[in-house]
Design a protein around this motif. Structure first.
Motif, short mmCIF file in Angstrom:
data_model
loop_
_atom_site.label_atom_id
_atom_site.label_comp_id
_atom_site.label_asym_id
_atom_site.label_seq_id
_atom_site.Cartn_x
_atom_site.Cartn_y
_atom_site.Cartn_z
N ILE A 14 2.88 -114.61 8.62
CA ILE A 14 3.00 -115.84 9.40
C ILE A 14 2.04 -116.87 8.82
O ILE A 14 0.98 -116.53 8.29
N SER A 30 -1.08 -122.00 9.95
CA SER A 30 -0.96 -123.23 10.72
C SER A 30 -0.57 -123.00 12.18
O SER A 30 -0.66 -123.91 13.00
N VAL A 31 -0.11 -121.78 12.51
CA VAL A 31 0.30 -121.51 13.89
C VAL A 31 -0.88 -121.13 14.78
O VAL A 31 -0.70 -120.95 15.98
N SER A 80 -1.36 -123.04 18.00
CA SER A 80 -0.32 -122.70 18.96
C SER A 80 -0.63 -121.39 19.66
O SER A 80 -0.39 -121.23 20.86
N MET A 122 6.11 -113.21 16.83
CA MET A 122 5.95 -114.11 15.69
C MET A 122 6.36 -113.43 14.39
O MET A 122 7.03 -114.05 13.54
N ILE A 131 5.23 -119.53 22.77
CA ILE A 131 4.84 -119.49 21.37
C ILE A 131 6.05 -119.76 20.47
O ILE A 131 5.93 -120.40 19.42
N ILE A 146 6.20 -122.78 17.71
CA ILE A 146 6.12 -122.47 16.27
C ILE A 146 7.45 -122.61 15.52
O ILE A 146 7.44 -122.64 14.28
N THR A 168 7.76 -125.06 12.68
CA THR A 168 7.06 -124.86 11.41
C THR A 168 7.99 -124.36 10.31
O THR A 168 7.63 -124.36 9.14
N HIS A 197 5.37 -121.56 3.08
CA HIS A 197 4.42 -121.89 4.13
C HIS A 197 2.99 -121.91 3.58
O HIS A 197 2.62 -121.11 2.75
#
Length: 265
Positions: free
Chosen positions: A92, A95-96, A99, A150, A244, A248, A251, A265
């Motif tokens: 993942i 940047s999350v 969040s 996620m 969540i 997300i 993104t 990413h």
């Protein structure tokens, strides 16, 4: 032993016997070449140190009975939960993290407002024995569910790459293109929580209820507390998983609605 309350405190000998039992199991793993003996021993040692440390911290916070200390402890728990969530979730983007922080914080705030103040109604309202312990139980469940959700979302989006790009080219919005992955991710993240809720009672006596009964509490009271905790945790975990995903899924797309692969990413 406290014969008045019927509680059975665990002494140092009890802890040593427990560790020896784990060592025997790890020895069996080593003999059978299962490859989990080191992880098991390390996890056991880490658990003992962390739980004893938390025990001393909770004892101090309870004795001080200061609301600022209670919320400071909860804040530290949330930050630690964010780090654990990020480490558990595979592949993942970093940047999350904001969040994840927002999701966990919102879950704890809901738990405090609903469970603590409307259902249990402790005195004082910031009772450390209630706020801190329930927040810890909630975070433990939400962390696992959010990390699984996620991980599944980004993996599923990558697996559906061509389907997502086709949907976008046909005019679908990013949410419409991501919706199948969102749904499957939330469902996967909720499986352990729903299974525990459904099997509690005749099949399974959960840890909180068992601990209260062993400590001398009334079994019926312990059952009520356990039901409230499991039901509310299930509801808040579903809310956290949904939140969540909403936070997300964007993104995975650029500002002009182009799909971003995991490697980008």
């Amino acid at each position: 032993m406290n014969t008045t309350t019927g509680s059975y405190p665990i002494d140092v000998l009890g802890l040593i016997i427990t560790i020896l039992l784990v060592a025997v199991a790890a020895g069996m793993s080593y003999a059978m070449r299962l490859g989990v003996h080191r992880q098991m021993l390390w996890a056991t040692l880490r658990s003992l140190i962390q739980l004893l440390a938390m025990g001393y911290i909770l004892k101090f916070v309870i004795e001080q009975n200061n609301p600022w200390l209670v919320f400071a402890l909860i804040a530290v728990m949330i930050l630690a939960a964010v780090q654990i969530t990020m480490s558990r979730a595979a592949n993942i983007p970093r940047s999350v993290m904001p969040s994840v922080l927002l999701t966990l914080t919102a879950s704890v705030i809901l738990q405090v407002c609903v469970v603590t103040e409307l259902i249990i109604r402790p005195h004082p309202w910031y009772a450390p024995t209630v706020l801190a312990t329930l927040s810890g139980m909630l975070l433990g469940n939400v962390v696992s569910a959010v990390a699984v959700a996620m991980s599944r979302f980004f993996a599923d989006m990558e697996a559906r790459r061509y389907e997502v790009e086709m949907l976008l080219s046909l005019g679908a919005t990013p949410f419409e293109a991501a919706k199948p992955s969102i749904v499957s991710s939330v469902r996967l993240g909720m499986i352990p929580t729903i299974s525990q809720l459904a099997s509690s009672g005749i099949v399974l006596i959960p840890g909180m209820m068992a601990g209260q009964v062993i400590a001398g509490a009334d079994p019926l009271t312990a059952a009520k507390y356990q039901f409230v905790v499991l039901a509310v945790i299930s509801a808040l975990t579903l809310m956290a998983d949904s939140l969540i995903m909403v936070l997300i899924y964007r993104t995975s797309f650029t500002a002009v609605h182009q799909f971003i692969t995991t490697s980008a990413h």
